[in-house]
Design an enzyme around this catalytic site. Structure first.
Site, PDB file in Angstrom:
ATOM      1  N   GLY A  62     -16.106  -6.315  20.161  1.00 60.57           N
ATOM      2  CA  GLY A  62     -16.947  -7.243  19.424  1.00 60.57           C
ATOM      3  C   GLY A  62     -17.146  -8.531  20.195  1.00 60.57           C
ATOM      4  NE  ARG A 109     -13.362  -6.747  16.498  1.00 61.64           N
ATOM      5  CZ  ARG A 109     -13.842  -7.898  16.869  1.00 61.64           C
ATOM      6  NH1 ARG A 109     -13.393  -8.498  17.940  1.00 61.64           N
ATOM      7  NH2 ARG A 109     -14.789  -8.485  16.192  1.00 61.64           N
ATOM      8  CD  GLU A 153     -10.361 -11.190  16.987  1.00 59.97           C
ATOM      9  OE1 GLU A 153     -10.744 -10.066  16.653  1.00 59.97           O
ATOM     10  OE2 GLU A 153      -9.316 -11.690  16.533  1.00 59.97           O
ATOM     11  CG  MET A 154     -13.400 -14.065  12.418  1.00 61.09           C
ATOM     12  SD  MET A 154     -14.692 -14.458  11.226  1.00 61.09           S
ATOM     13  CE  MET A 154     -13.688 -14.984   9.846  1.00 61.09           C
ATOM     14  CD  GLU A 155     -13.366  -8.943  13.034  1.00 52.56           C
ATOM     15  OE1 GLU A 155     -14.112  -9.390  12.164  1.00 52.56           O
ATOM     16  OE2 GLU A 155     -13.429  -9.296  14.242  1.00 52.56           O
ATOM     17  CG  ASP A 214     -19.739 -18.495  19.942  1.00 47.37           C
ATOM     18  OD1 ASP A 214     -19.023 -19.404  19.501  1.00 47.37           O
ATOM     19  OD2 ASP A 214     -19.587 -17.298  19.636  1.00 47.37           O
TER      20      ASP A 214
END
Length: 192
Positions: free
Chosen positions: A43, A41, A133-135, A158
């Protein structure tokens, strides 16, 4: 999703959606129904460690989370989601061979983008999380449960504590080094 070749090796690329529920569905189906063995993944993420700067690349060796995703497994304790060591070490070697700096450490995979607890990120940073992050946690849990390999790599977009951030155009055009590491890792994994 698209399948093509990189240096003669077939590689598929697709979006995973946003958040653990979305990547949970996609990764489960790819692993269970399509014979996928390795998922990397890539991102963006927000840096919560003061050791990181904009555009740094981080490989998540583990993933702290505030998600309840692991409850489905009815484990008699707390599960610690981790990356696959072979994928992680291959990514580290790929980055080194490309002359790129890859930071390695824990990520925070959060279910909340706008957290009501303003101190939450500071608390996770104190526990060693490098970026949010979110995954990754959902991906790592599915891989563990299904006996597959997973790795999350992110580029810092960021800095939540300082307000520094890349523009959408910068994210689109300057996060290519993370992609190179992922592609080199993918073709090396094909030879294992």
């Amino acid at each position: 999703g698209y399948t093509g070749t990189y240096k003669g090796v077939p590689v598929s690329v697709m979006a995973s959606g946003m958040g653990i529920p979305s990547i949970g569905i996609y990764s489960y189906e790819l692993y269970s129904f399509f014979g996928v063995e390795n998922i990397i993944r890539i991102g963006s993420a927000g840096a919560i460690s003061d050791k990181l700067q904009l555009r740094d690349i981080v490989a998540g060796m583990s993933s702290h989370t505030n998600s309840n995703f692991a409850a489905q497994y009815n484990l008699p304790g707390t599960f610690a989601p981790t990356a696959d060591y072979t994928l992680l070490s291959t990514a580290v070697e790929s980055a080194k061979d490309l002359g790129l700096d890859l930071k390695v450490g824990p990520l925070l995979s959060s279910d909340t983008f706008y957290d009501d607890d303003e101190e939450a990120l500071h608390k996770w940073a104190k526990m060693g999380a490098l970026a949010v992050e979110m995954e990754s946690a959902g991906l790592y849990m599915n891989a563990a449960r299904l006996g597959k390999r997973a790795l999350a790599m992110v580029t810092i977009s960021d800095m939540p504590f300082t307000g520094e951030a890349t523009t959408p155009e910068e994210r689109q055009n300057t996060f290519t080094q993370m992609m190179e590491i992922a592609l080199e890792t993918a073709i090396r994994m094909d030879k294992l």
